[in-house]
Design a protein around this motif. Structure first.
Motif, PDB file in Angstrom:
ATOM      1  N   HIS A  77       6.332   7.932   4.079  1.00  0.00           N
ATOM      2  CA  HIS A  77       6.816   8.223   2.720  1.00  0.00           C
ATOM      3  C   HIS A  77       5.637   8.338   1.766  1.00  0.00           C
ATOM      4  CE1 HIS A  77       6.494   3.840   2.641  1.00  0.00           C
ATOM      5  NE2 HIS A  77       6.560   3.864   1.324  1.00  0.00           N
ATOM      6  N   HIS A  79       4.508   6.839  -0.961  1.00  0.00           N
ATOM      7  CA  HIS A  79       3.809   5.808  -1.732  1.00  0.00           C
ATOM      8  C   HIS A  79       2.319   5.821  -1.383  1.00  0.00           C
ATOM      9  CE1 HIS A  79       7.494   3.192  -2.883  1.00  0.00           C
ATOM     10  NE2 HIS A  79       7.071   3.921  -3.916  1.00  0.00           N
ATOM     11  N   ASP A  81       0.246   3.564  -0.821  1.00  0.00           N
ATOM     12  CA  ASP A  81      -0.229   2.683   0.257  1.00  0.00           C
ATOM     13  C   ASP A  81       0.081   3.267   1.637  1.00  0.00           C
ATOM     14  OD1 ASP A  81       2.491   2.027  -0.429  1.00  0.00           O
ATOM     15  OD2 ASP A  81       2.348   0.180   0.724  1.00  0.00           O
ATOM     16  N   HIS A  82       0.718   4.450   1.656  1.00  0.00           N
ATOM     17  CA  HIS A  82       1.009   5.116   2.939  1.00  0.00           C
ATOM     18  C   HIS A  82       0.389   6.512   3.045  1.00  0.00           C
ATOM     19  CE1 HIS A  82       3.957   2.052   4.223  1.00  0.00           C
ATOM     20  NE2 HIS A  82       3.930   1.821   2.920  1.00  0.00           N
ATOM     21  N   HIS A 145      14.680   3.301   0.010  1.00  0.00           N
ATOM     22  CA  HIS A 145      13.439   2.669  -0.460  1.00  0.00           C
ATOM     23  C   HIS A 145      13.285   3.055  -1.930  1.00  0.00           C
ATOM     24  CE1 HIS A 145       9.550   0.867  -0.318  1.00  0.00           C
ATOM     25  NE2 HIS A 145       8.831   1.966  -0.214  1.00  0.00           N
ATOM     26  N   ASP A 167       8.632   1.567   5.010  1.00  0.00           N
ATOM     27  CA  ASP A 167       9.144   0.689   3.953  1.00  0.00           C
ATOM     28  C   ASP A 167      10.627   0.982   3.790  1.00  0.00           C
ATOM     29  OD1 ASP A 167       6.495   0.122   3.730  1.00  0.00           O
ATOM     30  OD2 ASP A 167       6.302   0.717   1.624  1.00  0.00           O
ATOM     31  N   HIS A 371      12.065  -3.252  -0.870  1.00  0.00           N
ATOM     32  CA  HIS A 371      11.785  -3.861   0.441  1.00  0.00           C
ATOM     33  C   HIS A 371      12.888  -4.855   0.824  1.00  0.00           C
ATOM     34  CE1 HIS A 371       7.750  -2.095   0.529  1.00  0.00           C
ATOM     35  NE2 HIS A 371       7.745  -2.330  -0.782  1.00  0.00           N
TER      36      HIS A 371
END
Ligand code: ZN
Ligand code: ZN
Length: 556
Positions: A77, A79, A81-82, A145, A167, A371
């Motif tokens: 996805h 975000h 952090d991904h 999410h 996530d 989450h």
């Protein structure tokens, strides 16, 4: 290749020990002849321990080494952090890359705004797709999410299936997009799942998270009963939340004004993907002055107190277009990420000082996490029924607690791994069998340096106690030629009793050279070391702190 030699391994280069810089690898084949599949390539944000650094990436040198055997990178996805390290790191890998339309378009719109950013040929995947990435087959399953199109991946191999959750949370009414696909996950569980690699972010929280739809109802009430203008701040990528605000605005006869570049971009991509179908067009900040106060809702970036974001500038009354007045209402439809409390507090206090009413999730249910809490994780274990549990997406405490929880759920094998651990999933009993090179890379200006680079430790010292530069010349006989030159920075100019710091430094230099004796003074290195030591000591005695001291000696 003798099929009996095949192994299935999992290794995370990031995300197992921090919430951020997610980068997971699955390897299949005999040792040293494995094919690799990478899942996610995200960033993490630097804390105050890394002055001058904003972004931190996982060290992917291990993947670079095996890149000819890298069959693909699948992004779960959009975000940061991904996906946030893709622009920086994908050029080193050059593999096939897959993402859903929303993630691919958001990556592209950000990339095109960065001068010189490489073109990245993302292949679009959709829910239900089965990507054939020999020896892996990757099925894409929708998960609810806090961003559209979050996917979990069922990674099938000849040695079993791994479910990599990405996530997720359970939300029957996610406002936009699909809920978590319980039916499909249960079917995959029926087929048999070897390992579940699962989100641990909220494993410390009991129960089940409320639905995005509940937040939408509360936002509608708070927007409806506001006497004046309303501003809602949230994460730019939380399209469901922005949609909820837009629906509330429509229902209460207000127009939506969007402020902030990240918000503009996310909304443009979401509109393109159909997530704002039937919603009236939004206004931009330059309409702010013309729309009636009680008829507007502003959606703005800056919920984390980011200095350059729209809201921080409004809080300082420095935004060029948007000026809030007493009686306006600002709703923080967000949670303060740990570490940002001070910045968020500064923004809230700036707003309150202007007479603005601030509403946060401390008093109203206006934010839910994306989450899963414990009851949701328990449901997933029930659907998937894995043989092995690998807690992921967490700090050590989250992973540890998730491991305990998985054991409570009756999972046969629980492997609590850290970044770099190579986990053998099959055949045989799972265990940590190796360690892959891993670490953190910092984006320092336009360079990438290791987080262990001495320059970063030096920068911390400079920030703490400043620097002194000293230059002097020695003749071949060891005599001082002329006066030493001294420059210092980041230090007080005077001691407690009013003595100039220059004088303290000069005194230390002359005393040291006098004491050295002519023999030692003929050795410039020895002279430099002695002066450095004594100046540090003298300033330490006068100030209570020891700066960095650089000494340059020339021979004349
Ligand atoms: Zn996420
Ligand atoms: Zn994440």
């Amino acid at each position: 290749m003798a099929s009996g030699d095949n192994e299935l391994v999992f290794c995370a280069l990031g995300g197992l020990g921090e919430i951020g810089m997610n980068a997971a690898l699955y390897g299949f084949g005999p040792p040293n002849k494995r094919k690799w599949l990478m899942v996610d390539c995200g960033v993490s944000f630097a804390g105050p321990d890394l002055p001058g650094i904003d972004l931190v990436f996982p060290d992917v040198s291990f993947v670079e080494r095996v890149k000819k055997d890298l069959v693909g990178l699948v992004i779960t996805h959009a975000h940061e952090d991904h996906i946030g390290a893709v622009t920086e790191l994908w050029p080193k890998l050059g593999c096939r890359i897959f993402a859903t339309r929303f993630a691919a378009n958001l990556l592209e719109i950000k990339r095109s705004a960065e001068p010189g950013a490489p073109k990245i040929p993302v292949e679009i995947m959709a829910f239900g797709d089965r990507l054939n990435l020999e020896p892996f087959e990757v099925e894409v399953i929708p998960m609810a999410h806090s961003i559209p199109e979050s996917s979990s991946l069922a990674i099938r191999t000849p040695l079993g299936t791994v479910l990599h959750t990405g996530d997720w949370k359970i939300d029957e009414t996610p406002v936009i997009g699909l809920p978590t696909d319980q039916k499909r996950l249960t079917e995959i569980g029926d087929e048999g799942v070897l390992a579940l690699v699962c989100d641990s972010t909220n494993i410390l929280r009991e129960g089940q998270s409320p639905s995005e739809a509940e937040v939408a109802i509360n936002l509608r009430t708070l927007i409806g009963n506001a006497p004046g203008r309303v501003l809602v701040t949230t994460f730019a990528s939380n399209i469901a939340r922005i949609r909820a605000v837009a629906d509330a605005a429509e229902a209460t006869g207000r127009s939506v004004i969007v402020v902030g570049r990240a918000m503009d971009r996310a909304i443009e991509v979401a509109r393109d993907c159909g997530y704002f179908d039937g919603v009236a067009p939004f206004f931009s900040a330059n309409s702010y002055a013309y729309l009636p106060r009680e008829k507007t809702v502003v959606v703005a970036t800056g919920s984390q107190g980011e200095l350059r974001a729209a809201l921080a500038r409004m809080a300082q009354d420095e935004h060029p277009e948007v000026k809030l007045v007493p009686g306006d209402r600002v709703i923080f439809s967000s949670r303060t990420i740990p570490g940002n409390e001070r910045e968020v507090g500064r923004v809230i206090n700036g707003l309150v000082r202007q007479g603005v009413e601030v509403v946060t999730d401390r008093t109203e249910m206006i934010h839910v996490s994306g989450h899963p809490r414990r009851a949701e994780v328990a449901q997933l274990y029930g659907w998937v029924r894995p043989k092995i549990a690998v807690p992921a997406h967490g700090e050590p405490l989250h992973l540890f607690e998730h491991g305990k929880f998985a054991r409570l759920m009756g999972i046969d094998h629980v492997i609590t791994a850290a970044d770099g651990d190579v986990v053998l999933l099959a055949p045989g009993a799972p265990s940590i069998v190796d360690e892959a090179p891993h670490g953190r890379l910092c984006k320092d200006g336009n360079l990438l340096v290791s987080a262990n680079d001495p320059s970063l430790a030096a920068r911390n010292r400079l920030a703490f106690a400043g620097i002194v530069s000293i230059a002097f010349a020695l003749t071949s006989r060891g005599d001082l030629a002329g006066d030493p030159d001294v420059v210092f920075s980041g230090m007080p100019t005077h001691t407690r009793d009013g003595k100039a710091m220059d004088a303290v430094i000069d005194a230390a230099i002359f005393a040291t050279l006098d004491n050295l004796g002519r023999g030692k003074r003929r050795d410039p290195d020895a002279a430099a070391t002695a002066v450095e030591r004594s100046v540090r000591g003298a300033i330490g005695a006068a100030w209570g702190k020891k700066p960095t001291v650089h000494v340059l000696v020339v021979e004349v």
